[in-house]
Each structure stands twice: as structure tokens, then as C-alpha cells.
Design a protein around this motif. Structure first.
Motif, PDB file in Angstrom:
ATOM      1  N   LYS A  72      -5.659  -8.160  -0.943  1.00  0.00           N
ATOM      2  CA  LYS A  72      -5.370  -6.847  -0.434  1.00  0.00           C
ATOM      3  C   LYS A  72      -3.597  -7.042  -0.791  1.00  0.00           C
ATOM      4  O   LYS A  72      -3.056  -5.491  -1.506  1.00  0.00           O
TER       5      LYS A  72
ATOM      6  N   LYS B 171      -0.058  -5.868  -6.971  1.00  0.00           N
ATOM      7  CA  LYS B 171       0.172  -4.766  -6.776  1.00  0.00           C
ATOM      8  C   LYS B 171       1.477  -4.265  -6.767  1.00  0.00           C
ATOM      9  O   LYS B 171       2.355  -5.408  -5.946  1.00  0.00           O
TER      10      LYS B 171
ATOM     11  N   ARG C 229       4.234   2.802  -3.336  1.00  0.00           N
ATOM     12  CA  ARG C 229       4.242   3.448  -2.202  1.00  0.00           C
ATOM     13  C   ARG C 229       2.949   4.161  -2.969  1.00  0.00           C
ATOM     14  O   ARG C 229       3.136   4.410  -4.248  1.00  0.00           O
ATOM     15  N   GLY C 230       1.891   4.283  -1.896  1.00  0.00           N
ATOM     16  CA  GLY C 230       0.668   5.436  -2.935  1.00  0.00           C
ATOM     17  C   GLY C 230      -0.478   3.705  -1.998  1.00  0.00           C
ATOM     18  O   GLY C 230      -1.590   4.669  -1.758  1.00  0.00           O
ATOM     19  N   ASP C 231      -0.351   3.021  -1.999  1.00  0.00           N
ATOM     20  CA  ASP C 231      -1.429   1.386  -1.480  1.00  0.00           C
ATOM     21  C   ASP C 231      -1.319   1.917  -0.509  1.00  0.00           C
ATOM     22  O   ASP C 231      -0.029   1.757   0.087  1.00  0.00           O
ATOM     23  N   PRO C 232      -2.376   1.832   0.590  1.00  0.00           N
ATOM     24  CA  PRO C 232      -2.028   1.438   1.825  1.00  0.00           C
ATOM     25  C   PRO C 232      -2.004   0.346   2.251  1.00  0.00           C
ATOM     26  O   PRO C 232      -0.658  -0.227   3.394  1.00  0.00           O
ATOM     27  N   TYR C 233      -2.234  -1.285   1.887  1.00  0.00           N
ATOM     28  CA  TYR C 233      -1.561  -1.850   1.931  1.00  0.00           C
ATOM     29  C   TYR C 233      -0.122  -2.532   1.884  1.00  0.00           C
ATOM     30  O   TYR C 233       0.802  -2.606   2.777  1.00  0.00           O
TER      31      TYR C 233
ATOM     32  N   ASP D 199       2.103  -0.110   1.384  1.00  0.00           N
ATOM     33  CA  ASP D 199       2.724   1.025   2.178  1.00  0.00           C
ATOM     34  C   ASP D 199       2.804   0.268   3.628  1.00  0.00           C
ATOM     35  O   ASP D 199       4.245   0.310   4.569  1.00  0.00           O
ATOM     36  N   LEU D 200       2.223  -0.348   4.423  1.00  0.00           N
ATOM     37  CA  LEU D 200       2.383  -1.140   5.500  1.00  0.00           C
ATOM     38  C   LEU D 200       3.074  -2.357   5.531  1.00  0.00           C
ATOM     39  O   LEU D 200       3.846  -2.584   6.541  1.00  0.00           O
TER      40      LEU D 200
ATOM     41  N   ASP E 150       6.598  -0.982   5.416  1.00  0.00           N
ATOM     42  CA  ASP E 150       7.061  -0.221   6.828  1.00  0.00           C
ATOM     43  C   ASP E 150       7.003  -0.607   7.663  1.00  0.00           C
ATOM     44  O   ASP E 150       7.341  -0.949   8.847  1.00  0.00           O
TER      45      ASP E 150
ATOM     46  N   ASP F 235      -2.460  -5.385  11.168  1.00  0.00           N
ATOM     47  CA  ASP F 235      -3.593  -5.492  10.372  1.00  0.00           C
ATOM     48  C   ASP F 235      -5.539  -6.506  10.505  1.00  0.00           C
ATOM     49  O   ASP F 235      -5.056  -7.567  10.630  1.00  0.00           O
TER      50      ASP F 235
END
Length: 276
Positions: free
Chosen positions: A141, A145, A149-153, A155-156, A159, A191
Motif C-alpha cells: 500500500k 509511493k 494526494r491522489g492515491d487512496p492509501y 490520502d488515508l 488525513d 483500514d
């Protein structure tokens, strides 16, 4: 967008069945009241049964999924049981209209209730060494990377971290930083891929007959194949995260943090605290 056109003919029937299942789950009827109460008790405990439980009525199987514990491989095999065809691409394997696997609602709450307590049903899950599982979650995950921002994980992570956004460097998240992130957020269950496995494998009213281990997957999953009379099925290896060599990721400090976070998993599933 990747989809599963080989199951296009089932799409309308699937959506009709899903709408009927949702209506029954909401309204119920006098005959199905025990089944409805059983289902609602699971939902009220905070467990999302329709996401994490797969029902195979013909094979008399109930699978309780634990993410990052061979769940993609298992669902791929179970999909072959139901569709009698090659499993769909793993990117759409979790779409039920593609996999052919039923949730409790789609199977029917009365069917789910009966199978949950029947002696003819094999109720099973798989777990994994918490040390290895956490490395796998990070590798799959976050590793490599950029923290943009732009990848859901990503972003998680952004946030749920307290640092000022502008102070974060644009670089990938190290495993050490991930462990500390998990320590700060695990009780919030942000998650399922790094939730405690005891929580994912504990479903009110369902007594598991088999708690297999990823480390002994082939021999443990043979019980599932034997029960379904599918011993000729070849087991795939999907969603590998390159984390089989996990011990080097751990310092003594990180190992201690992870052990304390997942002590319930170590105890319940009898994994050693020692890092090789």
C-alpha cells in the motif's frame, strides 16, 4: 475501467437479487425473524458481514476474510468453485458479479443463518504472522509511493497524521514511519489491512472450524479443498507484495512496538514473539 464482461449476462439478475436481498434485510418477515436477528446482531457488533464474509451454499462453505492473509488467493480459488471458469482479474475479484461469490444478503439471510450453525458447513478463515502481515501491508500500500494526494492509501495517511500538511516532504513512507502511523491509528480502525486479526476473524454467532495459517497455506487449505471435493484445483499465488523476507525490516524497537500492538493476535493464533 476494468470490468468483467464474461459475466455480463448475469448483471441484471445480480442487481435484481441484490435489491431483493437489501429489501429483506431491512424489512424481514415473520418466518425469517431469527435469521434477520442473527444478521443484525453481527452488523450491530460493527462487523460488515456483506463485505467480509463469502457464502458458497453448494459447497457448504463460509469464508471469513482477513485482509493481507492470503485473502485474494482464497477468493480466487473460491470463485473457481462457483463459476467453473478461470477467476477474474484480481483487480475486479472483489466485485461479486465478477467473482460469483455471495454475501450473506445475496445468499439469503435464512441460508446464511442455517449454514452458520450447520454441522455440514465448513466455516474458515486464514491468519498470518503479525510481523509479516504488517510488512506486507506497507509494501503493498505504501512502499515507493510519493506522499502526494491522489492515491487512496496516501490520502488515508495524510488525513490521519497530525503534522502540518506543508511540512511533509514529498517522499515515500518508510516502514518505520508506517509502524508509528499504525500505532497512532489502530484503535480507530482506519483500514482493515492492518486491523488486528482477532477482530477480523471474530464474528458473533459463527464458530470457525478452521483457522488456517498463511505460513502453512497449502496443507491447511487442503481441508477446504477436501470439504468442497475440489482437490484437483491448482492454487494460485496472487497479490504478492515481495515481503517474504520480512525480518530485516525490524529493529528491536519496531518489533516491540508491533508485538504490543498485536499482542492479542500473537496469543490467539500462537505466533512467536521472536523475530528470526
Amino acid at each position: 475501467m476494468l470490468d468483467c464482461p464474461q459475466y455480463f449476462r448475469r448483471t441484471i439478475r445480480f442487481h435484481v437479487r441484490r435489491q431483493v436481498a437489501r429489501w429483506k434485510a431491512i424489512t424481514g418477515n415473520r418466518r425469517d425473524q431469527p435469521a434477520l436477528a442473527f444478521y443484525r446482531n453481527i452488523r450491530n457488533s460493527g462487523f460488515d458481514a456483506d463485505t467480509w464474509i463469502d457464502i458458497l451454499p453448494r459447497q457448504k462453505l463460509i469464508y471469513v476474510s482477513v485482509p493481507k492473509a492470503a485473502s485474494t488467493t482464497i477468493r480466487s480459488v473460491l470463485s473457481q468453485f462457483e463459476t467453473h471458469a478461470a477467476p477474474p482479474d484480481e483487480r475486479v475479484l472483489y466485485k461479486r458479479r465478477c467473482s460469483g461469490l455471495l454475501s450473506p444478503s445475496l445468499a439469503g439471510l435464512d441460508v446464511f443463518h442455517e449454514m452458520a450453525s450447520s454441522a455440514d458447513t465448513l466455516r474458515f478463515t486464514f491468519v498470518r504472522n503479525p510481523y509479516a502481515r504488517l510488512v506486507s501491508a506497507w509494501s503493498n500500500k505504501f512502499a515507493g509511493k510519493p506522499l502526494r494526494r491522489g492515491d487512496p492509501y496516501v490520502d488515508l495517511y495524510l488525513d490521519n497524521t497530525p503534522q502540518p500538511r506543508q511540512a511533509r516532504p514529498i517522499q515515500s513512507l518508510s516502514f518505520s514511519a508506517f509502524v508509528h502511523f499504525v500505532r497512532e491509528t489502530i484503535d480507530e480502525s482506519v483500514d482493515p489491512h492492518w486491523d488486528r486479526q482477532v477482530a477480523r476473524a471474530s464474528v458473533p454467532g459463527i464458530k470457525l472450524d478452521l483457522v488456517g495459517r498463511v505460513e502453512t497455506f497449502e496443507s491447511d487449505f487442503a481441508t477446504v479443498l477436501q470439504h468442497a471435493r475440489k482437490s484437483s484445483i491448482e492454487l494460485p499465488r496472487l497479490n504478492g507484495s515481495g515481503s517474504s523476507d520480512w525480518p530485516p525490516y525490524y529493529s528491536a524497537e519496531l518489533a516491540d512496538i508491533v508485538y504490543r500492538l498485536y499482542e492479542q493476535d500473537f496469543d490467539a493464533f500462537r505466533y512467536s514473539r521472536r523475530v528470526p
